[in-house]
Design a protein around this motif. Structure first.
Motif, PDB file in Angstrom:
ATOM      1  N   ASP A  87       0.819  -1.222   0.000  1.00 41.41           N
ATOM      2  CA  ASP A  87       0.000   0.000   0.000  1.00 41.41           C
ATOM      3  C   ASP A  87       0.849   1.268   0.000  1.00 41.41           C
ATOM      4  O   ASP A  87       0.378   2.326   0.382  1.00 41.41           O
ATOM      5  CB  ASP A  87      -0.925  -0.016   1.213  1.00 41.41           C
ATOM      6  N   THR A  88       2.127   1.150  -0.404  1.00 40.49           N
ATOM      7  CA  THR A  88       2.986   2.335  -0.388  1.00 40.49           C
ATOM      8  C   THR A  88       3.158   2.917  -1.787  1.00 40.49           C
ATOM      9  O   THR A  88       3.018   2.213  -2.795  1.00 40.49           O
ATOM     10  CB  THR A  88       4.392   1.972   0.137  1.00 40.49           C
ATOM     11  N   VAL A  89       3.504   4.211  -1.810  1.00 41.30           N
ATOM     12  CA  VAL A  89       3.781   4.907  -3.073  1.00 41.30           C
ATOM     13  C   VAL A  89       4.920   4.215  -3.810  1.00 41.30           C
ATOM     14  O   VAL A  89       4.873   4.022  -5.023  1.00 41.30           O
ATOM     15  CB  VAL A  89       4.145   6.396  -2.796  1.00 41.30           C
ATOM     16  N   PHE A  90       5.962   3.820  -3.045  1.00 36.77           N
ATOM     17  CA  PHE A  90       7.138   3.186  -3.663  1.00 36.77           C
ATOM     18  C   PHE A  90       6.770   1.864  -4.328  1.00 36.77           C
ATOM     19  O   PHE A  90       7.209   1.587  -5.446  1.00 36.77           O
ATOM     20  CB  PHE A  90       8.219   2.952  -2.613  1.00 36.77           C
ATOM     21  N   HIS A  91       5.938   1.052  -3.656  1.00 33.37           N
ATOM     22  CA  HIS A  91       5.552  -0.249  -4.227  1.00 33.37           C
ATOM     23  C   HIS A  91       4.762  -0.032  -5.519  1.00 33.37           C
ATOM     24  O   HIS A  91       5.034  -0.680  -6.537  1.00 33.37           O
ATOM     25  CB  HIS A  91       4.735  -1.041  -3.211  1.00 33.37           C
ATOM     26  N   LYS A  92       3.823   0.913  -5.481  1.00 34.35           N
ATOM     27  CA  LYS A  92       2.998   1.187  -6.677  1.00 34.35           C
ATOM     28  C   LYS A  92       3.866   1.746  -7.809  1.00 34.35           C
ATOM     29  O   LYS A  92       3.696   1.381  -8.974  1.00 34.35           O
ATOM     30  CB  LYS A  92       1.880   2.175  -6.330  1.00 34.35           C
ATOM     31  N   ALA A  93       4.835   2.596  -7.453  1.00 30.84           N
ATOM     32  CA  ALA A  93       5.730   3.160  -8.477  1.00 30.84           C
ATOM     33  C   ALA A  93       6.573   2.055  -9.120  1.00 30.84           C
ATOM     34  O   ALA A  93       6.817   2.074 -10.334  1.00 30.84           O
ATOM     35  CB  ALA A  93       6.632   4.219  -7.855  1.00 30.84           C
ATOM     36  N   ALA A  94       6.996   1.080  -8.321  1.00 31.17           N
ATOM     37  CA  ALA A  94       7.799  -0.030  -8.862  1.00 31.17           C
ATOM     38  C   ALA A  94       6.971  -0.878  -9.828  1.00 31.17           C
ATOM     39  O   ALA A  94       7.462  -1.288 -10.881  1.00 31.17           O
ATOM     40  CB  ALA A  94       8.335  -0.889  -7.723  1.00 31.17           C
TER      41      ALA A  94
END
Ligand SMILES: CC(=O)c1c[nH]c2ccccc12
Length: 116
Positions: A87-94
């Motif tokens: 649920d993090t911005v970094f995970h979604k960006a990856a």
């Protein structure tokens, strides 16, 4: 330009890496994850990777093919998916970068085949 004549492969791989980095619009992958700011990072990630490290490796002639570039790109993405929860911005960006970067790499691979 002399470089283009002498080392077309290097010029081609550099262009591919620049195209990949352009897709990281939030600049999440520009530099290594700071081990000072993120002291537990190496408990989850055994081999950190980022675009600045990939540029250094390219200029040191550590990449001889698109596949070499692709494996460090995939390492960088999988590190991020592992360390950062869903649920993090970094995970979604990856996840997003994996999609659009994959398209860049597929096109580069096809170009490399056709130019030999
Ligand atoms: C790419 C990545 O995982 C990160 C990029 N910047 C970060 C800051 C804190 C934790 C992780 C990161």
């Amino acid at each position: 330009v002399l470089e283009l004549q002498l080392t077309p492969a290097l010029v081609f791989l550099r262009s591919t890496l620049e195209q990949l980095q352009e897709k990281d619009t939030d600049h999440i992958f520009t530099s290594p994850v700071s081990l000072k700011e993120v002291p537990d990072y190496l408990e989850f990630v055994s081999e950190p990777m980022d675009f600045s490290t990939m540029h250094d490796k390219l200029e040191a002639h550590k990449y001889s093919s698109v596949a070499d570039l692709e494996s460090d790109f995939n390492l960088m993405i999988s590190n991020c998916l592992r360390y950062n929860s869903n649920d993090t911005v970094f995970h979604k960006a990856a996840m997003q970068l994996r999609e659009v970067g994959g398209a860049v790499l597929r096109h580069a691979q096809l170009q490399a085949l056709s130019i030999g």
